[in-house]
Design an enzyme around this catalytic site. Sequence first.
Site, short mmCIF file in Angstrom:
data_model
loop_
_atom_site.label_atom_id
_atom_site.label_comp_id
_atom_site.label_asym_id
_atom_site.label_seq_id
_atom_site.Cartn_x
_atom_site.Cartn_y
_atom_site.Cartn_z
N GLU A 119 7.52 15.34 5.59
CA GLU A 119 7.10 13.91 5.28
C GLU A 119 5.69 14.59 4.49
O GLU A 119 5.01 15.69 5.13
CB GLU A 119 6.81 13.25 6.16
CG GLU A 119 5.51 12.35 5.98
CD GLU A 119 4.71 11.57 7.75
OE1 GLU A 119 4.11 10.70 7.07
OE2 GLU A 119 6.22 11.78 8.45
N ASP B 247 -3.65 9.73 -0.11
CA ASP B 247 -4.67 9.29 -0.60
C ASP B 247 -5.12 8.40 -1.97
O ASP B 247 -4.49 9.38 -2.98
CB ASP B 247 -6.24 10.31 -0.64
CG ASP B 247 -7.51 10.09 -0.73
OD1 ASP B 247 -7.94 9.29 -1.97
OD2 ASP B 247 -7.93 10.90 -0.14
N ASP C 113 -1.32 1.36 0.05
CA ASP C 113 -1.21 -0.63 -0.71
C ASP C 113 -2.78 -0.61 -1.50
O ASP C 113 -3.32 -0.99 -1.07
CB ASP C 113 -2.25 -1.13 0.29
CG ASP C 113 -3.23 0.10 1.54
OD1 ASP C 113 -3.12 1.10 0.29
OD2 ASP C 113 -3.73 -0.21 2.22
#
Length: 230
Positions: free
Chosen positions: A59, A133, A169
């Site tokens: 990750e 980010d 998102d």
Amino acid sequence: MNLKMNFFNGKTFKNYFSSRNRSLTKDQQLILELYQEKISIESFFELEKLNDFNLKSLEIGFGTGEKLLQSAISYPDNLFIGIEYYKKGIAQLLLNIEKHKLKNIRLFYGDAFDYLKLLKTNFLDEVLIMFPDPWPKKRHWKRRIINNSSVSEISRSLKSNGRVLFYTDDKSIAFWGLRHFIFNKNFIWAIDKPLDCKNRILSNQITRYERKALKNNIQPYYFNFVKQEQ
């Protein structure tokens, strides 16, 4: 060359984009000092010796590490690797690792691309990039973790049929990431139709940032890219 100097200066950790690093509690500072060597680039080479796990998952940018922690608890036979430059997130996850006495997580501090270049070819089964980010200002785009070079390194380090899960998102970074992965000949976008990217992959637990987006009625994008057999 002293590789350690890429990340540490004596006993002081280098700050990556330091405005995003909050002050540490005493326990967090102590755990970082205790694990300083183990989360350095030198220890990264030890990963190649870990061959007893069923699956190896990386990750990139794990934030507070809640997904890594729950995954490691739920799947003790899998190896979970995390790379992060957010010191507070690493420190808190290290404390939780000790609390749960977990042996199947390895954490590393610094710029993910520096580590990607060192990964063994065909080593990973999956790579997760969860709500990175977006760095919306054009002058900061060079800081985005997804670019031609990083996608090439991810492809090299993944096994055939290995996958990349990329969630966001932010519409701008969604199309940025999609473009970089589909333009790499080694990846296929695993969907039936384009709108499938708005359907979450149910096998993955909800993350903090995903929860926040849904609470604010923001529709996340869920991408699944699979490395084609070579």
